[in-house]
Design an enzyme around this catalytic site. Sequence first.
Site, PDB file in Angstrom:
ATOM      1  CG  HIS A 152      25.030  -2.085 -56.744  1.00  0.00           C
ATOM      2  ND1 HIS A 152      26.313  -1.968 -56.282  1.00  0.00           N
ATOM      3  CD2 HIS A 152      24.276  -1.285 -55.954  1.00  0.00           C
ATOM      4  CE1 HIS A 152      26.333  -1.152 -55.252  1.00  0.00           C
ATOM      5  NE2 HIS A 152      25.105  -0.715 -55.032  1.00  0.00           N
ATOM      6  CB  THR A 208      11.539   4.321 -61.145  1.00  0.00           C
ATOM      7  OG1 THR A 208      10.281   4.449 -61.803  1.00  0.00           O
ATOM      8  CG2 THR A 208      11.357   3.618 -59.804  1.00  0.00           C
ATOM      9  CG  ASN A 243      12.064  18.011 -41.449  1.00  0.00           C
ATOM     10  OD1 ASN A 243      12.687  17.888 -40.410  1.00  0.00           O
ATOM     11  ND2 ASN A 243      10.830  18.494 -41.488  1.00  0.00           N
TER      12      ASN A 243
END
Length: 190
Positions: A118, A168, A88
Amino acid sequence: MTDDNRTMRERMLAGEPYIADDPELAEQNQRALDLMDAYNATSVRQGPLRRRLLEELLGSVGERTEIRPPFYVDYGAHITVGARTFANFGLVALDVARITIGDDVQIGPNVQLLTPTHPIEPGPRRDKWEAAKPITIGDNVWLGGGVVVCPGVTIGENTVVGAGAVVTRDLPANVVAVGNPARVVREIGD
Protein backbone atom coordinates in the site's frame (compact mmCIF):
# COMPACT_ATOMS: atom_id res chain seq x y z
CA MET A 1 -3.15 8.12 -10.49
CA THR A 2 -3.36 6.64 -13.98
CA ASP A 3 -4.81 7.58 -17.33
CA ASP A 4 -4.01 4.48 -19.43
CA ASN A 5 -6.65 2.10 -20.78
CA ARG A 6 -5.52 -1.12 -19.10
CA THR A 7 -7.87 -2.92 -16.76
CA MET A 8 -7.24 -2.90 -13.04
CA ARG A 9 -6.51 -6.64 -13.28
CA GLU A 10 -3.81 -6.00 -15.92
CA ARG A 11 -2.30 -3.30 -13.75
CA MET A 12 -2.44 -5.55 -10.66
CA LEU A 13 -0.68 -8.44 -12.38
CA ALA A 14 1.99 -6.05 -13.72
CA GLY A 15 2.76 -4.97 -10.14
CA GLU A 16 1.51 -1.45 -10.77
CA PRO A 17 -0.94 0.61 -8.71
CA TYR A 18 -4.55 -0.50 -9.07
CA ILE A 19 -7.84 -0.24 -7.19
CA ALA A 20 -8.97 -3.54 -5.69
CA ASP A 21 -12.72 -2.88 -5.67
CA ASP A 22 -12.82 -3.04 -9.46
CA PRO A 23 -15.85 -5.16 -10.54
CA GLU A 24 -13.74 -7.70 -12.50
CA LEU A 25 -11.38 -8.18 -9.56
CA ALA A 26 -14.29 -8.38 -7.12
CA GLU A 27 -15.89 -11.19 -9.14
CA GLN A 28 -12.60 -13.14 -9.30
CA ASN A 29 -12.11 -12.65 -5.56
CA GLN A 30 -15.65 -13.81 -4.78
CA ARG A 31 -15.17 -16.94 -6.92
CA ALA A 32 -11.96 -17.71 -5.03
CA LEU A 33 -13.61 -17.12 -1.67
CA ASP A 34 -16.44 -19.51 -2.60
CA LEU A 35 -13.92 -22.23 -3.53
CA MET A 36 -11.84 -21.46 -0.44
CA ASP A 37 -14.90 -21.79 1.80
CA ALA A 38 -15.82 -25.12 0.17
CA TYR A 39 -12.23 -26.38 0.60
CA ASN A 40 -12.09 -25.28 4.23
CA ALA A 41 -15.39 -27.07 4.94
CA THR A 42 -14.04 -30.46 3.84
CA SER A 43 -13.03 -33.17 6.28
CA VAL A 44 -9.81 -35.13 6.27
CA ARG A 45 -11.74 -38.12 4.88
CA GLN A 46 -12.69 -36.18 1.73
CA GLY A 47 -9.29 -36.36 0.03
CA PRO A 48 -10.52 -36.55 -3.59
CA LEU A 49 -12.92 -33.62 -3.09
CA ARG A 50 -10.18 -31.58 -1.42
CA ARG A 51 -7.84 -32.25 -4.32
CA ARG A 52 -10.47 -31.28 -6.92
CA LEU A 53 -11.26 -28.02 -5.09
CA LEU A 54 -7.57 -27.20 -4.68
CA GLU A 55 -6.95 -27.80 -8.40
CA GLU A 56 -9.88 -25.53 -9.25
CA LEU A 57 -8.77 -22.82 -6.80
CA LEU A 58 -5.03 -22.66 -7.52
CA GLY A 59 -3.10 -21.88 -10.70
CA SER A 60 -1.43 -25.29 -10.35
CA VAL A 61 -0.73 -27.82 -7.63
CA GLY A 62 1.82 -30.65 -7.84
CA GLU A 63 1.32 -34.33 -7.10
CA ARG A 64 1.14 -35.45 -3.47
CA THR A 65 0.89 -31.87 -2.23
CA GLU A 66 -1.22 -31.31 0.87
CA ILE A 67 -2.54 -28.03 2.24
CA ARG A 68 -4.40 -28.46 5.50
CA PRO A 69 -7.48 -26.29 6.00
CA PRO A 70 -8.05 -23.60 6.90
CA PHE A 71 -6.34 -22.05 3.89
CA TYR A 72 -6.86 -18.40 2.89
CA VAL A 73 -6.25 -16.69 -0.48
CA ASP A 74 -7.26 -13.55 -2.37
CA TYR A 75 -7.56 -15.07 -5.85
CA GLY A 76 -5.91 -18.50 -5.71
CA ALA A 77 -5.30 -18.51 -9.46
CA HIS A 78 -2.00 -16.66 -9.00
CA ILE A 79 -0.55 -19.42 -6.79
CA THR A 80 1.51 -22.34 -8.08
CA VAL A 81 2.62 -25.09 -5.72
CA GLY A 82 5.10 -27.83 -6.63
CA ALA A 83 5.01 -31.54 -5.90
CA ARG A 84 5.21 -33.11 -2.45
CA THR A 85 4.75 -29.80 -0.64
CA PHE A 86 3.05 -29.73 2.75
CA ALA A 87 1.37 -26.71 4.32
CA ASN A 88 0.05 -27.02 7.84
CA PHE A 89 -3.07 -25.36 9.26
CA GLY A 90 -3.76 -21.68 8.67
CA LEU A 91 -1.71 -20.78 5.58
CA VAL A 92 -2.53 -17.26 4.37
CA ALA A 93 -1.38 -16.72 0.77
CA LEU A 94 -2.54 -13.30 -0.42
CA ASP A 95 -1.90 -13.69 -4.14
CA VAL A 96 -2.49 -10.24 -5.55
CA ALA A 97 0.82 -10.92 -7.32
CA ARG A 98 2.16 -14.36 -8.20
CA ILE A 99 3.16 -16.74 -5.42
CA THR A 100 5.40 -19.58 -6.54
CA ILE A 101 6.07 -22.41 -4.09
CA GLY A 102 8.55 -25.09 -5.18
CA ASP A 103 8.70 -28.86 -4.73
CA ASP A 104 9.17 -30.51 -1.32
CA VAL A 105 8.46 -27.30 0.64
CA GLN A 106 7.42 -27.59 4.29
CA ILE A 107 5.20 -24.78 5.60
CA GLY A 108 4.42 -24.60 9.31
CA PRO A 109 1.12 -23.50 10.82
CA ASN A 110 -0.07 -19.90 10.50
CA VAL A 111 2.47 -18.87 7.85
CA GLN A 112 1.62 -15.71 5.87
CA LEU A 113 2.75 -15.09 2.28
CA LEU A 114 1.80 -11.45 1.66
CA THR A 115 2.18 -9.93 -1.82
CA PRO A 116 0.04 -6.75 -1.40
CA THR A 117 1.60 -3.35 -0.72
CA HIS A 118 0.00 0.00 0.00
CA PRO A 119 1.24 3.56 -0.61
CA ILE A 120 3.11 5.29 2.17
CA GLU A 121 1.56 8.61 1.12
CA PRO A 122 -1.83 9.15 2.80
CA GLY A 123 -3.70 10.50 -0.27
CA PRO A 124 -3.30 7.50 -2.60
CA ARG A 125 -3.84 5.13 0.34
CA ARG A 126 -7.08 6.95 1.25
CA ASP A 127 -8.11 6.68 -2.42
CA LYS A 128 -7.69 2.87 -2.12
CA TRP A 129 -4.72 2.47 -4.48
CA GLU A 130 -2.52 -0.55 -3.83
CA ALA A 131 0.04 -2.72 -5.63
CA ALA A 132 1.79 -6.06 -5.14
CA LYS A 133 5.12 -7.81 -5.59
CA PRO A 134 5.56 -11.55 -6.25
CA ILE A 135 6.88 -14.08 -3.74
CA THR A 136 9.00 -17.10 -4.72
CA ILE A 137 9.76 -19.99 -2.36
CA GLY A 138 12.45 -22.35 -3.72
CA ASP A 139 12.48 -26.14 -3.63
CA ASN A 140 12.93 -27.91 -0.29
CA VAL A 141 12.47 -24.74 1.81
CA TRP A 142 11.14 -25.07 5.37
CA LEU A 143 9.13 -22.16 6.76
CA GLY A 144 8.59 -22.56 10.50
CA GLY A 145 5.32 -21.79 12.23
CA GLY A 146 4.18 -18.18 12.12
CA VAL A 147 6.68 -17.03 9.48
CA VAL A 148 5.67 -13.89 7.57
CA VAL A 149 7.06 -13.45 4.05
CA CYS A 150 6.73 -9.86 2.80
CA PRO A 151 6.05 -8.63 -0.77
CA GLY A 152 8.76 -9.16 -3.37
CA VAL A 153 10.76 -11.75 -1.40
CA THR A 154 12.53 -14.77 -2.92
CA ILE A 155 13.75 -17.57 -0.65
CA GLY A 156 16.43 -19.83 -2.16
CA GLU A 157 16.28 -23.63 -2.23
CA ASN A 158 16.97 -25.67 0.92
CA THR A 159 16.72 -22.60 3.17
CA VAL A 160 15.18 -22.91 6.64
CA VAL A 161 13.32 -19.94 8.13
CA GLY A 162 12.82 -20.18 11.91
CA ALA A 163 9.43 -19.91 13.56
CA GLY A 164 8.08 -16.40 13.90
CA ALA A 165 10.59 -14.83 11.51
CA VAL A 166 9.56 -11.88 9.34
CA VAL A 167 11.25 -12.13 5.95
CA THR A 168 11.57 -8.63 4.49
CA ARG A 169 14.41 -9.30 2.01
CA ASP A 170 15.53 -12.12 -0.27
CA LEU A 171 17.25 -15.06 1.40
CA PRO A 172 19.90 -17.08 -0.47
CA ALA A 173 19.86 -20.84 -0.90
CA ASN A 174 21.17 -23.18 1.78
CA VAL A 175 20.97 -20.96 4.87
CA VAL A 176 19.14 -20.76 8.19
CA ALA A 177 17.46 -17.41 8.87
CA VAL A 178 15.69 -16.25 12.04
CA GLY A 179 14.31 -13.12 13.65
CA ASN A 180 12.51 -9.91 12.82
CA PRO A 181 13.65 -8.91 10.34
CA ALA A 182 14.94 -12.34 9.35
CA ARG A 183 18.72 -12.55 9.16
CA VAL A 184 20.99 -15.38 8.09
CA VAL A 185 22.60 -17.08 11.11
CA ARG A 186 24.40 -19.90 9.35
CA GLU A 187 24.89 -21.79 6.12
CA ILE A 188 23.60 -25.31 5.55
CA GLY A 189 26.03 -27.92 4.26
CA ASP A 190 25.51 -31.46 3.11
